[in-house]
Design a protein around this motif. Sequence first.
Motif, short mmCIF file in Angstrom:
data_model
loop_
_atom_site.label_atom_id
_atom_site.label_comp_id
_atom_site.label_asym_id
_atom_site.label_seq_id
_atom_site.Cartn_x
_atom_site.Cartn_y
_atom_site.Cartn_z
N GLY A 187 74.25 40.75 51.91
CA GLY A 187 72.88 40.60 52.61
C GLY A 187 73.20 39.88 54.53
O GLY A 187 72.18 39.85 55.10
N PHE A 188 74.18 39.88 54.84
CA PHE A 188 74.59 39.78 55.69
C PHE A 188 75.43 41.32 56.89
O PHE A 188 76.20 41.25 57.49
CB PHE A 188 76.04 38.87 56.49
CG PHE A 188 75.23 37.39 56.47
CD1 PHE A 188 75.65 36.78 57.60
CD2 PHE A 188 75.32 37.03 54.34
CE1 PHE A 188 74.52 35.27 56.96
CE2 PHE A 188 74.64 34.78 55.05
CZ PHE A 188 74.55 34.34 55.81
N LEU A 189 75.18 42.08 56.06
CA LEU A 189 75.88 43.25 56.25
C LEU A 189 74.50 44.58 56.77
O LEU A 189 73.82 44.76 56.52
CB LEU A 189 76.79 44.37 55.85
CG LEU A 189 77.59 43.27 54.93
CD1 LEU A 189 78.59 44.38 53.79
CD2 LEU A 189 78.20 42.82 56.04
N PRO B 178 80.17 36.28 60.33
CA PRO B 178 79.47 36.09 60.03
C PRO B 178 78.50 34.64 60.84
O PRO B 178 77.53 34.63 61.53
CB PRO B 178 78.47 35.80 58.52
CG PRO B 178 79.52 35.47 58.09
CD PRO B 178 80.98 36.35 59.01
N TYR B 179 79.71 34.07 60.42
CA TYR B 179 79.62 32.71 61.73
C TYR B 179 81.10 32.61 62.76
O TYR B 179 81.65 32.86 61.96
CB TYR B 179 79.23 31.90 60.88
CG TYR B 179 78.01 31.62 59.87
CD1 TYR B 179 76.64 31.37 61.08
CD2 TYR B 179 77.56 32.33 58.60
CE1 TYR B 179 75.97 31.16 59.95
CE2 TYR B 179 76.89 32.30 58.31
CZ TYR B 179 75.67 32.05 59.30
OH TYR B 179 73.91 32.13 58.03
N PRO C 113 79.60 35.92 66.75
CA PRO C 113 78.46 34.46 67.18
C PRO C 113 78.93 33.76 67.00
O PRO C 113 78.75 33.09 65.74
CB PRO C 113 77.22 35.45 65.70
CG PRO C 113 78.48 35.49 64.59
CD PRO C 113 79.65 36.61 65.65
N ALA D 117 74.86 20.82 55.28
CA ALA D 117 73.97 20.68 57.17
C ALA D 117 73.74 21.25 57.76
O ALA D 117 72.65 21.66 58.80
CB ALA D 117 75.29 19.85 58.18
N LEU D 118 73.63 22.59 57.10
CA LEU D 118 72.86 23.99 58.64
C LEU D 118 71.91 24.17 57.49
O LEU D 118 71.53 23.66 56.29
CB LEU D 118 74.59 24.81 58.24
CG LEU D 118 75.71 24.30 59.59
CD1 LEU D 118 76.48 25.24 59.56
CD2 LEU D 118 75.12 23.79 60.35
N ASP D 119 71.78 26.31 57.32
CA ASP D 119 70.17 26.69 56.95
C ASP D 119 71.14 27.01 55.73
O ASP D 119 72.30 26.96 55.01
CB ASP D 119 69.87 27.29 58.12
CG ASP D 119 70.85 28.22 57.96
OD1 ASP D 119 71.24 29.71 57.21
OD2 ASP D 119 71.28 28.41 59.22
N GLU D 120 70.10 27.73 54.91
CA GLU D 120 70.37 27.98 53.31
C GLU D 120 71.21 29.57 53.72
O GLU D 120 71.85 29.93 52.69
CB GLU D 120 68.81 28.11 52.48
CG GLU D 120 68.67 27.06 51.88
CD GLU D 120 67.29 27.17 52.38
OE1 GLU D 120 66.52 28.40 51.77
OE2 GLU D 120 66.29 26.13 51.56
N ASP D 121 71.51 30.12 54.62
CA ASP D 121 71.45 31.28 54.96
C ASP D 121 73.28 31.07 54.77
O ASP D 121 74.25 32.16 54.17
CB ASP D 121 71.11 31.91 56.31
CG ASP D 121 70.08 32.80 56.01
OD1 ASP D 121 69.00 32.93 55.27
OD2 ASP D 121 69.76 33.09 56.78
N PHE D 122 73.57 29.74 56.11
CA PHE D 122 74.95 28.98 56.09
C PHE D 122 75.31 29.17 54.71
O PHE D 122 76.10 29.45 53.89
CB PHE D 122 74.82 28.41 56.62
CG PHE D 122 76.98 27.95 56.11
CD1 PHE D 122 77.60 28.76 57.88
CD2 PHE D 122 77.17 27.17 55.83
CE1 PHE D 122 78.95 27.92 57.06
CE2 PHE D 122 78.32 26.13 56.01
CZ PHE D 122 79.46 27.14 56.87
#
Lengths: 278, 278, 278, 278
Positions: free
Chosen positions: A59-61, A119-120, A138, A242-247
């Motif tokens: 999903g990150f590609l 991705p992060y 990013p 602590a972050l969003d669901e994608d992370f």
Amino acid sequence: MSPAPHQAIASHSDGAGPHGYSLPLSPSGRSAMLTPPPWHFSGDVIMVDYRVDPAAAAGFLPPGLTLGADPGAAAAVFAAWQWCSDSGEQLSDPSRSQFSEFLILLGCAYDGAAMARCPYAWVDQAVPLVRGWVQGMPKQYGAVHQTRHGLAGRAGSRRAEGGLFAGNLSVHGQRVVEATVTLTGPAQEPPALHTVPLVHSLVTPAWTTPIERPAPLAASEVTDVEFDNIWSGKAELEFLDALDEDFTGLRPVEVGAGHVFSYAETLKGGRLLPLLGE
Amino acid sequence: MSPAPHQAIASHSDGAGPHGYSLPLSPSGRSAMLTPPPWHFSGDVIMVDYRVDPAAAAGFLPPGLTLGADPGAAAAVFAAWQWCSDSGEQLSDPSRSQFSEFLILLGCAYDGAAMARCPYAWVDQAVPLVRGWVQGMPKQYGAVHQTRHGLAGRAGSRRAEGGLFAGNLSVHGQRVVEATVTLTGPAQEPPALHTVPLVHSLVTPAWTTPIERPAPLAASEVTDVEFDNIWSGKAELEFLDALDEDFTGLRPVEVGAGHVFSYAETLKGGRLLPLLGE
Amino acid sequence: MSPAPHQAIASHSDGAGPHGYSLPLSPSGRSAMLTPPPWHFSGDVIMVDYRVDPAAAAGFLPPGLTLGADPGAAAAVFAAWQWCSDSGEQLSDPSRSQFSEFLILLGCAYDGAAMARCPYAWVDQAVPLVRGWVQGMPKQYGAVHQTRHGLAGRAGSRRAEGGLFAGNLSVHGQRVVEATVTLTGPAQEPPALHTVPLVHSLVTPAWTTPIERPAPLAASEVTDVEFDNIWSGKAELEFLDALDEDFTGLRPVEVGAGHVFSYAETLKGGRLLPLLGE
Amino acid sequence: MSPAPHQAIASHSDGAGPHGYSLPLSPSGRSAMLTPPPWHFSGDVIMVDYRVDPAAAAGFLPPGLTLGADPGAAAAVFAAWQWCSDSGEQLSDPSRSQFSEFLILLGCAYDGAAMARCPYAWVDQAVPLVRGWVQGMPKQYGAVHQTRHGLAGRAGSRRAEGGLFAGNLSVHGQRVVEATVTLTGPAQEPPALHTVPLVHSLVTPAWTTPIERPAPLAASEVTDVEFDNIWSGKAELEFLDALDEDFTGLRPVEVGAGHVFSYAETLKGGRLLPLLGE
């Protein structure tokens, strides 16, 4: 055969007003926040191999990249850097030449070649943050801490059997990632995901014109890579909530070996990767 | 007649991989560091009118901009901001919704219309820094401090006769600018350089392709401008000797009035300014 | 013959309410900001020998201390530390176990024994700052940066001939001290001022009762001292004009050799020095 | 009838070497990190009334203090401060005169008089931190953020019906407390726990001599108290799970009203409270 990337990015005055490699533009060009590449990096690294759900990684590609030979391969990387431009002038002010970084790498492939996707990433200084955006990397702002390497005495951590190396990331005052590596022995080879090119998306947020979709892909062009004193061991790695669901989707489903090493490279520029057959 | 800028910059998924208004791209788009405009700003401002050498100011103007009706008009602006997107969600976490800023404004004109050029700006948070670069606004990282507005008691500063407001900027641990304003009375009008559009250069540092020269010009499009409780007085302004000679060239040759006020605006996007007849 | 200092400073509950080695007191004692000594320190150090006006140095010595055998001997010391208590638990969170320090040392003597007086010190973390005050060591808050030791590659600095090590101190956004050391060769001995006990004044600011004058003197009691990989070279050292005239009085009248080394010690407590013959 | 506390704490030279109100001692006394009291404070405050388990509160009260008339009464307080000494000189450098604070208050009584006990406090600057320890107030270092008061526009928060004020505390990169207050109307009276003296324990960590047990009690002596523009409303308050169990013991069992106001006071010194009849 093609000219080195940095030859294409000179920023000398052409009589057309203030100039510079980046903002701020100024009469002499010296006020630019960023010096043009090449950028030389030297750092101490703590790296943990781990595995993610391959579907989450996919999903990150972006179009053009595939999961490659080892779907779900990932790594968490803490690095304490010094950097300089060709002149080396930044090294005389360590308040300018140092930063800490945490990033995640996902194994991937482009046209059959193994690469890594980031991705992060988080850094604690503005210059490397903006330099990241120039590359399509990013980088966001975070507080990144890791054990110092090579200190003597009881509060020191050495690259030796039993050596404990810890790292953590906090964002806006919330702890996001914690990792430890306890060394078991020296390693013969650098960890695989740290040896392949990074492939980024050159995203320009829409302002006066719509955003380009998909963003062009660019691979980092590095030279003078040096790995030094690589040790490996047992690792722990935890993503906190602590972050969003994608992370969160990239949290470890399995934690592998940890690695500690010194690393250097020269980042010369980026190479556009054409969107193949799609 | 043209569509509002923010309508052009939606970033919904189109089935073509990870997306978002900015990096980081992610499956849902929620990981983007920047929310798309509009961005709503509310702040307390300390502003000092001053004059620079007009030739020095001209050296910061790209093709298409002239010094306008009042060559050498300049201002130094300290602002303590809160911001939010349309959802307002940032306001529930003040560690995310606040930043401080210092910037310089130079009077200029485009096609006969009075505008302001920002040659230098500093903020203390990464999100507004990167948002600046999206607009072409040259925000760098600095430590910006200013007197709090409206506190009661002996250590408080109120907008009243004799009220003392101070601001300073440090960059990499070196003091760069210091200013004070001592209020003499309320003002009927906002200071002129804070009422005209900002005109920026959309600079993309060269990476895979050469830089575009000259960089396109874009004017900020703002709505819902609000000035509140404007006071003016006597000002002092000093540039210390910590940055390069281009910056030093903009040091005050004369210091004018100081102003203190509350300000709000909504920044909707940027409007391209064609390069006229050149 | 006397009990080790740390045996005198247990802080177990005696049924008399909240307790702890330091504030905050709490039911279990675990909330105390400071763990009791011993404190183990491991660090990388950049040190510059220099000379001050002996009369200026004398002005910083309280009754009981003299200038000793080498009046005017001084040193400027940058240190990047890790620390832990006996449990070592701090080492698993590098956001807690690390700090950077800059301090000045003046040669002095007590009852014929060579010691060092620290007139000024700055650290970038609160725990070591308050621990300093417990000892009588005048630690204030500052931003301290120094070159990382031992990194590979072009942006790295190694302890080798020609190795460049830089340090600087900023306080409240103003640069106060800058130093560089360019290495010429390994050294056989540690620099003298880093090998003698520190002697501090146990100052308790007056609150409910007047201040004690003169403040009692206490010498640091350290064990497990370790010097590792000492190199020396040519040094530069500059005090900038940001603090008060007392500080400025200690600026270099001559700059000597620079040293770079790793260092470890265990700080066990303080030993009261009686005020002799006065 | 007794002399004002600040008359007892002069720190002029008596010819006996370096001096000052606090460390660092220096020839003129000007290098002292702390100016002697009185200290003038002006701030904007967000305060949430809440209730703790009375037994937990009792565990934080030293001999001499009781739970008083309302066992379990507590408050969480966010404050954004400016401070100055009598000279007011700090106000010309807002990088020195500002800090943010979070603290907890527990209702208690001494000899029948209502007071407040502060078991935990965090600030983001070193000078107020050390000043806290002089008073016996357990200030530690934390990142404290709260909504700015009185800004115009859509991203501003005003003291008006519906106004949203948020605060949070992070310690070493971990979120510890979050609170919000949504205003419903102006209040006639200041919140009770902010109107009584604070009673602290004068703890001196053992160094050369054993610790004094129990630590002497001291009450804060303040004058020129000013409350301005008090509003109240509905509150939320959450303690996250980042510190030790003693802290967690004070988490809310019930959340009451929230308050937002401006406040000023002059802190003149401390008054010893004798240990009564025990």
